[in-house]
Design a protein around this motif. Structure first.
Motif, short mmCIF file in Angstrom:
data_model
loop_
_atom_site.label_atom_id
_atom_site.label_comp_id
_atom_site.label_asym_id
_atom_site.label_seq_id
_atom_site.Cartn_x
_atom_site.Cartn_y
_atom_site.Cartn_z
N UNK A 20 0.83 -1.21 0.00
CA UNK A 20 0.00 0.00 0.00
C UNK A 20 0.86 1.26 0.00
N UNK A 21 1.91 1.28 0.80
CA UNK A 21 2.79 2.44 0.87
C UNK A 21 3.37 2.76 -0.50
N UNK A 22 3.84 1.75 -1.19
CA UNK A 22 4.43 1.96 -2.51
C UNK A 22 3.37 2.39 -3.52
N UNK A 23 2.24 1.69 -3.53
CA UNK A 23 1.19 1.99 -4.52
C UNK A 23 0.58 3.37 -4.30
N UNK A 24 0.28 3.71 -3.04
CA UNK A 24 -0.31 5.01 -2.75
C UNK A 24 0.70 6.12 -3.05
N UNK A 25 1.96 5.89 -2.71
CA UNK A 25 3.00 6.87 -3.02
C UNK A 25 3.15 7.10 -4.51
N UNK A 26 3.15 6.02 -5.27
CA UNK A 26 3.27 6.13 -6.73
C UNK A 26 2.07 6.86 -7.32
N UNK A 30 1.98 10.45 -9.36
CA UNK A 30 1.34 10.59 -10.68
C UNK A 30 0.31 11.71 -10.66
N UNK A 31 -0.45 11.80 -9.58
CA UNK A 31 -1.44 12.87 -9.46
C UNK A 31 -0.76 14.23 -9.33
N UNK A 32 0.33 14.30 -8.56
CA UNK A 32 1.06 15.57 -8.42
C UNK A 32 1.59 16.05 -9.77
N UNK A 33 1.95 15.12 -10.62
CA UNK A 33 2.47 15.48 -11.94
C UNK A 33 1.42 16.18 -12.79
N UNK A 34 0.16 16.07 -12.42
CA UNK A 34 -0.94 16.70 -13.16
C UNK A 34 -1.21 18.13 -12.70
N UNK A 35 -0.51 18.57 -11.67
CA UNK A 35 -0.77 19.91 -11.12
C UNK A 35 -0.51 20.99 -12.18
N UNK A 36 -1.39 22.00 -12.22
CA UNK A 36 -1.21 23.07 -13.21
C UNK A 36 -0.05 24.01 -12.86
N UNK A 37 0.32 24.07 -11.58
CA UNK A 37 1.41 24.96 -11.17
C UNK A 37 2.39 24.15 -10.33
N UNK A 38 3.36 23.55 -11.01
CA UNK A 38 4.32 22.68 -10.32
C UNK A 38 5.30 23.47 -9.47
#
Length: 149
Positions: A20-26, A30-38
């Protein structure tokens, strides 16, 4: 499609925790990579979302909510204020305190961020079977409960 390694690893609580730690972290990355303002730090983004969800807050309440020290929250608020995403105002009941709230630009950024990340995740969900989606619905409730404990 089941992965035999994952099934074997999740037979114990410790193994399940590791998977779970690995999957949730990954998934979070991936979701953070979608941020409009990185250029926003994770702490800054968390404060914007907290204010969007909870409304005006004192810096102390924000620090407590985000589990950071008050000086760290002061720096986060100052950076967000400099970018025009939040502003401070006098507390109506305690003039020694301030409240922090989102500006119109802060609200716009939060809405854009949510839309982009949810669109990405919605697209990923179309790749799953109805049974997998039903499993995720149950898991989402459990993960939410775990995140609140």
């Amino acid at each position: 499609m089941k992965h035999p390694d994952v099934t074997r690893q999740t037979r114990t609580d410790a193994g399940l925790a590791a998977v779970l730690r690995v999957a949730v972290g990954r998934l979070a990355r991936r979701l953070r990579a979608q941020r409009p303002d990185a250029s926003l730090s994770l702490g800054q983004g968390a404060v914007l979302f907290a204010l969007a969800r909870l409304g005006k807050m004192t810096p102390g309440a924000l620090a407590e909510h985000e589990k950071v020290q008050p000086p760290s929250m002061t720096r986060i608020i100052a950076a967000l204020e400099e970018r025009g995403l939040v502003h401070r105002m006098k507390h109506p009941d305690d003039k020694r305190q301030q409240l922090v709230e989102l500006t119109d630009e802060g609200h716009r950024l939060v809405r854009t961020d949510r839309r982009r990340r949810e669109a990405w995740l919605t697209q990923r969900l179309t790749e799953l079977t109805p049974e997998e989606k039903a499993t995720l619905r149950k898991a989402a409730e459990i993960l939410e409960r775990l995140s609140q404990s």
